[in-house]
Scaffold this motif. Structure first.
Motif, PDB file in Angstrom:
ATOM      1  N   VAL A 132       8.765  -1.785   8.344  1.00  0.00           N
ATOM      2  CA  VAL A 132       9.994  -1.373   7.660  1.00  0.00           C
ATOM      3  C   VAL A 132      10.497  -0.043   8.217  1.00  0.00           C
ATOM      4  O   VAL A 132      11.673   0.099   8.589  1.00  0.00           O
ATOM      5  CB  VAL A 132       9.759  -1.251   6.138  1.00  0.00           C
ATOM      6  CG1 VAL A 132      10.971  -0.605   5.458  1.00  0.00           C
ATOM      7  CG2 VAL A 132       9.498  -2.615   5.518  1.00  0.00           C
ATOM      8  N   MET A 133       9.612   0.945   8.311  1.00  0.00           N
ATOM      9  CA  MET A 133      10.024   2.294   8.686  1.00  0.00           C
ATOM     10  C   MET A 133      10.424   2.395  10.157  1.00  0.00           C
ATOM     11  O   MET A 133      11.430   3.033  10.496  1.00  0.00           O
ATOM     12  CB  MET A 133       8.905   3.275   8.374  1.00  0.00           C
ATOM     13  CG  MET A 133       8.621   3.444   6.891  1.00  0.00           C
ATOM     14  SD  MET A 133      10.072   3.999   5.956  1.00  0.00           S
ATOM     15  CE  MET A 133      10.308   5.631   6.655  1.00  0.00           C
ATOM     16  N   VAL A 183      11.922  -5.802   5.030  1.00  0.00           N
ATOM     17  CA  VAL A 183      12.144  -5.527   3.601  1.00  0.00           C
ATOM     18  C   VAL A 183      11.971  -6.807   2.787  1.00  0.00           C
ATOM     19  O   VAL A 183      11.323  -6.817   1.732  1.00  0.00           O
ATOM     20  CB  VAL A 183      13.547  -4.921   3.372  1.00  0.00           C
ATOM     21  CG1 VAL A 183      13.856  -4.839   1.875  1.00  0.00           C
ATOM     22  CG2 VAL A 183      13.638  -3.539   4.005  1.00  0.00           C
ATOM     23  N   LEU A 241       4.698  -1.915   5.816  1.00  0.00           N
ATOM     24  CA  LEU A 241       5.403  -0.637   5.707  1.00  0.00           C
ATOM     25  C   LEU A 241       5.704  -0.013   7.070  1.00  0.00           C
ATOM     26  O   LEU A 241       6.822   0.487   7.271  1.00  0.00           O
ATOM     27  CB  LEU A 241       4.606   0.335   4.822  1.00  0.00           C
ATOM     28  CG  LEU A 241       4.531  -0.034   3.333  1.00  0.00           C
ATOM     29  CD1 LEU A 241       3.774   1.041   2.561  1.00  0.00           C
ATOM     30  CD2 LEU A 241       5.920  -0.224   2.737  1.00  0.00           C
ATOM     31  N   LEU A 246       8.349  -7.667   2.615  1.00  0.00           N
ATOM     32  CA  LEU A 246       7.690  -6.839   1.606  1.00  0.00           C
ATOM     33  C   LEU A 246       7.885  -7.420   0.208  1.00  0.00           C
ATOM     34  O   LEU A 246       6.918  -7.605  -0.538  1.00  0.00           O
ATOM     35  CB  LEU A 246       8.245  -5.418   1.673  1.00  0.00           C
ATOM     36  CG  LEU A 246       7.898  -4.479   0.517  1.00  0.00           C
ATOM     37  CD1 LEU A 246       6.391  -4.267   0.420  1.00  0.00           C
ATOM     38  CD2 LEU A 246       8.613  -3.140   0.685  1.00  0.00           C
ATOM     39  N   SER A 256      -1.432   0.069   4.029  1.00  0.00           N
ATOM     40  CA  SER A 256      -0.236  -0.036   4.849  1.00  0.00           C
ATOM     41  C   SER A 256       0.436   1.326   5.005  1.00  0.00           C
ATOM     42  O   SER A 256       0.888   1.694   6.100  1.00  0.00           O
ATOM     43  CB  SER A 256       0.736  -1.038   4.226  1.00  0.00           C
ATOM     44  OG  SER A 256       1.849  -1.271   5.061  1.00  0.00           O
ATOM     45  N   ALA A 257       0.488   2.101   3.915  1.00  0.00           N
ATOM     46  CA  ALA A 257       1.084   3.433   3.970  1.00  0.00           C
ATOM     47  C   ALA A 257       0.299   4.358   4.896  1.00  0.00           C
ATOM     48  O   ALA A 257       0.880   5.216   5.572  1.00  0.00           O
ATOM     49  CB  ALA A 257       1.147   4.028   2.565  1.00  0.00           C
ATOM     50  N   PHE A 261       0.724  -8.294  -0.837  1.00  0.00           N
ATOM     51  CA  PHE A 261       0.994  -6.859  -0.858  1.00  0.00           C
ATOM     52  C   PHE A 261       0.803  -6.341  -2.281  1.00  0.00           C
ATOM     53  O   PHE A 261       1.592  -6.624  -3.172  1.00  0.00           O
ATOM     54  CB  PHE A 261       2.417  -6.573  -0.373  1.00  0.00           C
ATOM     55  CG  PHE A 261       2.681  -5.124  -0.067  1.00  0.00           C
ATOM     56  CD1 PHE A 261       2.395  -4.606   1.187  1.00  0.00           C
ATOM     57  CD2 PHE A 261       3.207  -4.282  -1.023  1.00  0.00           C
ATOM     58  CE1 PHE A 261       2.642  -3.272   1.484  1.00  0.00           C
ATOM     59  CE2 PHE A 261       3.449  -2.952  -0.749  1.00  0.00           C
ATOM     60  CZ  PHE A 261       3.163  -2.441   0.514  1.00  0.00           C
ATOM     61  N   GLY A 283      -1.148  -2.000  -0.197  1.00  0.00           N
ATOM     62  CA  GLY A 283      -0.003  -1.145   0.087  1.00  0.00           C
ATOM     63  C   GLY A 283      -0.417   0.261   0.474  1.00  0.00           C
ATOM     64  O   GLY A 283       0.208   0.887   1.337  1.00  0.00           O
ATOM     65  N   SER A 284      -1.478   0.774  -0.136  1.00  0.00           N
ATOM     66  CA  SER A 284      -1.968   2.105   0.232  1.00  0.00           C
ATOM     67  C   SER A 284      -2.516   2.105   1.651  1.00  0.00           C
ATOM     68  O   SER A 284      -2.353   3.079   2.404  1.00  0.00           O
ATOM     69  CB  SER A 284      -3.043   2.558  -0.761  1.00  0.00           C
ATOM     70  OG  SER A 284      -4.174   1.696  -0.723  1.00  0.00           O
ATOM     71  N   LEU A 290       1.406   4.333   8.523  1.00  0.00           N
ATOM     72  CA  LEU A 290       2.737   4.824   8.875  1.00  0.00           C
ATOM     73  C   LEU A 290       2.692   5.922   9.935  1.00  0.00           C
ATOM     74  O   LEU A 290       3.462   5.898  10.898  1.00  0.00           O
ATOM     75  CB  LEU A 290       3.451   5.351   7.626  1.00  0.00           C
ATOM     76  CG  LEU A 290       4.056   4.303   6.697  1.00  0.00           C
ATOM     77  CD1 LEU A 290       4.540   4.948   5.406  1.00  0.00           C
ATOM     78  CD2 LEU A 290       5.207   3.577   7.382  1.00  0.00           C
TER      79      LEU A 290
END
Length: 256
Positions: free
Chosen positions: A60-61, A188, A57, A191, A208-209, A200, A205-206, A212
């Motif tokens: 990606v961002m 992307v 993540l 992911l 990874s978030a 993932f 995923g949490s 951010l």
């Protein structure tokens, strides 16, 4: 990795945040190396699969922000100019990502690390490799396959891409933007591929978030440095980081 956040000690979480800030700073300054720094650093305190999931993540961002810094129109133009390379990288990422839990990565790290190190050192020493215009399509196909294949397995497809862009003499702003487009689209696909591979999940995923915020903080700081670099200094900084990346990949290949 069913409940990764509950299982991570606080000190590991703090180290993970620090590593991600550093990765974001380097990313902001020269436009790449976030996955390499994160996977190398996080894998020293976490499992390889958790480290790989954690970088998705933020990658990606930060790449979206990098690609769109000069606006959507410029980003789309860059994507069109490098459409062949971009398409090959995405297809290869999707295919090789399914092998991540099956294939030993030592040989792959050596195969990419040694050429990257040799390329960057020779460039630093003054030997300027350049790819002629008539050979660029062939180079895009070959380097794109290498970048995509290693990217799907390890989350790292920056070194071959940077080596290619440097070899064709890409201008600083264009190189930063193209890297953002290529890495962002690849992230992307990575992911989606690792949702399918099982790396993932909701749990990873949490985590990874959670990475951010430190990633974006580091990137904002790094962009201030990038704006002060002229073309020559930017190229030198890129080659130095590329050499370090090559050494690290070789280290991982040798140490296992």
């Amino acid at each position: 990795m069913e409940n990764i956040l509950a299982d991570i000690p606080l000190w590991v979480l703090l180290i993970a945040c620090l590593i991600t800030v550093i990765a974001g700073f380097v990313k902001g300054a020269i436009g790449f190396a976030m996955p390499m720094i994160m996977i190398s650093g996080l894998a020293s305190v976490l499992s390889a699969e958790a480290a790989l999931a954690a970088l998705i993540l933020p990658t990606v961002m930060t790449n979206a922000a990098q690609a769109l810094r000069q606006g959507l129109h410029e980003a789309l133009q860059s994507a069109w100019r490098f459409r062949l390379y971009l398409g090959i990288v995405l297809v290869c990422i999707m295919g090789s990502a399914q092998l991540v839990t099956l294939m030993p990565q030592n040989a792959m790290f050596l195969m990419i690390g040694i050429p990257v190190l040799l390329f960057s050192i020779t460039q630093i020493l003054g030997w300027h490799l350049s790819i002629k215009k008539e050979h660029r399509k062939r180079a895009e196909v070959i380097i794109g396959c290498v970048a995509g294949f290693t990217g799907g397995l390890s989350g790292i497809w920056g070194p071959p891409t940077v080596a290619y862009l440097t070899a064709i003499g890409t201008e600083k702003q264009e190189q930063i933007r193209v890297q953002g487009v290529i890495y962002g689209a690849g992230a992307v696909v990575l992911l989606l591929a690792h949702i399918k591979s099982g790396v993932f999940t909701v749990s990873t995923g949490s985590f990874s978030a959670l990475m951010l915020a430190p990633a974006l903080l580091g990137m904002l700081l790094g962009m201030r440095v990038q704006d002060r670099l002229d073309q020559a200094k930017f190229k030198k900084a890129t080659l130095i980081v590329l050499a370090i990346a090559g050494l690290n990949l070789i280290r991982r290949g040798v140490s296992g």
